[in-house]
Design a protein around this motif. Sequence first.
Motif, PDB file in Angstrom:
ATOM      1  N   ASP A 167       0.744  -1.258   0.000  1.00  0.00           N
ATOM      2  CA  ASP A 167       0.000   0.000   0.000  1.00  0.00           C
ATOM      3  C   ASP A 167       0.774   1.309   0.000  1.00  0.00           C
ATOM      4  N   ARG A 168       1.862   1.372   0.797  1.00  0.00           N
ATOM      5  CA  ARG A 168       2.487   2.689   0.977  1.00  0.00           C
ATOM      6  C   ARG A 168       3.922   2.550   1.485  1.00  0.00           C
ATOM      7  N   PRO A 169       4.724   3.619   1.298  1.00  0.00           N
ATOM      8  CA  PRO A 169       6.078   3.565   1.848  1.00  0.00           C
ATOM      9  C   PRO A 169       6.033   3.538   3.375  1.00  0.00           C
ATOM     10  N   ILE A 170       6.878   2.742   3.978  1.00  0.00           N
ATOM     11  CA  ILE A 170       7.000   2.732   5.447  1.00  0.00           C
ATOM     12  C   ILE A 170       8.226   3.567   5.785  1.00  0.00           C
ATOM     13  N   GLN A 171       8.038   4.566   6.638  1.00  0.00           N
ATOM     14  CA  GLN A 171       9.177   5.415   6.972  1.00  0.00           C
ATOM     15  C   GLN A 171       9.635   5.235   8.425  1.00  0.00           C
ATOM     16  N   THR A 172       8.654   5.003   9.298  1.00  0.00           N
ATOM     17  CA  THR A 172       8.981   4.827  10.721  1.00  0.00           C
ATOM     18  C   THR A 172       8.253   3.576  11.204  1.00  0.00           C
ATOM     19  N   PRO A 173       8.675   3.043  12.366  1.00  0.00           N
ATOM     20  CA  PRO A 173       7.988   1.859  12.876  1.00  0.00           C
ATOM     21  C   PRO A 173       6.474   2.092  13.025  1.00  0.00           C
ATOM     22  N   SER A 174       6.073   3.326  13.306  1.00  0.00           N
ATOM     23  CA  SER A 174       4.629   3.544  13.506  1.00  0.00           C
ATOM     24  C   SER A 174       3.837   3.349  12.211  1.00  0.00           C
ATOM     25  N   THR A 242      14.299  -0.937   5.462  1.00  0.00           N
ATOM     26  CA  THR A 242      14.400  -0.975   6.927  1.00  0.00           C
ATOM     27  C   THR A 242      15.689  -1.664   7.373  1.00  0.00           C
ATOM     28  N   ASN A 243      16.239  -2.519   6.511  1.00  0.00           N
ATOM     29  CA  ASN A 243      17.516  -3.200   6.814  1.00  0.00           C
ATOM     30  C   ASN A 243      17.560  -3.661   8.275  1.00  0.00           C
ATOM     31  N   HIS A 244      16.461  -4.266   8.741  1.00  0.00           N
ATOM     32  CA  HIS A 244      16.363  -4.512  10.187  1.00  0.00           C
ATOM     33  C   HIS A 244      17.214  -5.672  10.692  1.00  0.00           C
ATOM     34  N   LEU A 245      17.609  -6.579   9.798  1.00  0.00           N
ATOM     35  CA  LEU A 245      18.546  -7.620  10.241  1.00  0.00           C
ATOM     36  C   LEU A 245      19.234  -8.278   9.053  1.00  0.00           C
ATOM     37  N   VAL A 246      20.370  -8.938   9.352  1.00  0.00           N
ATOM     38  CA  VAL A 246      21.059  -9.742   8.334  1.00  0.00           C
ATOM     39  C   VAL A 246      20.702 -11.199   8.640  1.00  0.00           C
ATOM     40  N   GLY A 247      19.967 -11.826   7.727  1.00  0.00           N
ATOM     41  CA  GLY A 247      19.443 -13.180   8.003  1.00  0.00           C
ATOM     42  C   GLY A 247      20.429 -14.269   7.622  1.00  0.00           C
ATOM     43  N   ASP A 306      14.429   5.885   8.592  1.00  0.00           N
ATOM     44  CA  ASP A 306      15.354   6.214   9.670  1.00  0.00           C
ATOM     45  C   ASP A 306      15.688   4.888  10.367  1.00  0.00           C
ATOM     46  N   THR A 307      16.807   4.271   9.957  1.00  0.00           N
ATOM     47  CA  THR A 307      17.105   2.917  10.464  1.00  0.00           C
ATOM     48  C   THR A 307      17.332   2.931  11.978  1.00  0.00           C
ATOM     49  N   GLN A 311      15.998   0.422  14.865  1.00  0.00           N
ATOM     50  CA  GLN A 311      16.900  -0.271  15.797  1.00  0.00           C
ATOM     51  C   GLN A 311      16.496  -0.041  17.240  1.00  0.00           C
ATOM     52  N   SER A 312      16.092   1.162  17.558  1.00  0.00           N
ATOM     53  CA  SER A 312      15.770   1.395  18.974  1.00  0.00           C
ATOM     54  C   SER A 312      14.482   0.668  19.372  1.00  0.00           C
ATOM     55  N   VAL A 313      13.536   0.571  18.442  1.00  0.00           N
ATOM     56  CA  VAL A 313      12.304  -0.169  18.735  1.00  0.00           C
ATOM     57  C   VAL A 313      12.593  -1.673  18.917  1.00  0.00           C
ATOM     58  N   LEU A 314      13.615  -2.170  18.191  1.00  0.00           N
ATOM     59  CA  LEU A 314      13.897  -3.610  18.225  1.00  0.00           C
ATOM     60  C   LEU A 314      14.893  -4.024  19.309  1.00  0.00           C
ATOM     61  N   GLN A 315      15.506  -3.028  19.950  1.00  0.00           N
ATOM     62  CA  GLN A 315      16.516  -3.303  20.980  1.00  0.00           C
ATOM     63  C   GLN A 315      16.051  -4.311  22.054  1.00  0.00           C
ATOM     64  N   PRO A 316      14.787  -4.237  22.522  1.00  0.00           N
ATOM     65  CA  PRO A 316      14.349  -5.184  23.579  1.00  0.00           C
ATOM     66  C   PRO A 316      14.487  -6.660  23.205  1.00  0.00           C
TER      67      PRO A 316
END
Length: 339
Positions: A167-174, A242-247, A306-307, A311-316
């Motif tokens: 549907d749309r570009p994702i820019q932030t976790p929200s 989002t480059n959230h992880l290297v699998g 904003d990677t 990262q800060s959202v995924l830190q936990p």
Amino acid sequence: MKTSKAFAALGSAAAMMLALSACGSGSDSGSETGGETQTLRLALNQTETHPSYIALDSFGENVSEGTNGAVEVEVYANETLGAQQEAIQLVSDGSVDMAVVSGTQLENLNEDFRVFNLPQVFDSVEHQMKVVGDDAVTGELYSSLEDQKITVIGGFTQGTRSIYNKDRPIQTPSDVDGMKIRVQESDVQLKMIELMGGAPTPMAFGEVYTALQSGVIDGAENNEVSYLTQKHNEVAPYFSNTNHLVGIDYVVINTDAYESMSEEDRAVFDEQWDAAVTEHTDLWVSETEKAHETLEAAGTKFNDVDTEEFQSVLQPLIDEYVTTDSAKKLYEDARAAAE
Ligand code: GCU
């Protein structure tokens, strides 16, 4: 039911029957030396254009040549021997000899595998390959499933994973809030999307295209190579970096099949495996570049994010899953190998 228990459940009877009828016996007398040929059937969920197929196909040729036809590896692409969750069980019971499975599948068999499935553990493919190829770090982990007859021979990178959607570009976790995002069958992956505010939907890789097309899910996360080879770009054109992880993927073999090779043949097998990892990693870099160009030309809408926010959202996740001594050791060893 606890998700990890649900995921450990055996795969479908249909896939099992298919695999069994495709496999038959693993030996025949076709080798050039006139002895028995050990034919190893390998289950893969990727297409024949994916780097994992290409590298494993040449691995098979090199093993055959090096063992004078005593050991053959046949790669079955496109989930024809079953999706990964089935494939790992089939390797365990010996009805399939080898498989490529994501680290997310192995975390359901030994929780220590979770560590290498987490965001922020590997900084790059290069860093990851240094860690997963280091016997001193991974020796115990890779032999930890041998009571289930599964030997891990090593890792192939999955590259950097990002989120894409219809549907749309994702820019932030929200922006992920409320979106149904397909994940692999793994606690780490479920929690990861929950932390972004999304609704994680676990399913097998081969089901994702149809699920996107029909609207069962809004998006998924993967690398550009799989996004293209699976044609997900056709049904989910917004790819957000989002480059959230290297699998990481692992190549696994039934422990009895591995041990039944002669010492000489096993040495060839191991040596050619190292060559396959090098070929795969090199291909990964060139195919990722090519995929990006092809996708842009075909109309995929890429956007940067904003990677750091991700990262800060995924830190936990690190605190939640790096708790035991063995997990801490793997995590520390991995981080110590970072630049
Ligand atoms: C990557 C990975 C596969 C995995 C897939 C998935 O393509 O290489 O092993 O199955 O992601 O998301 O399921």
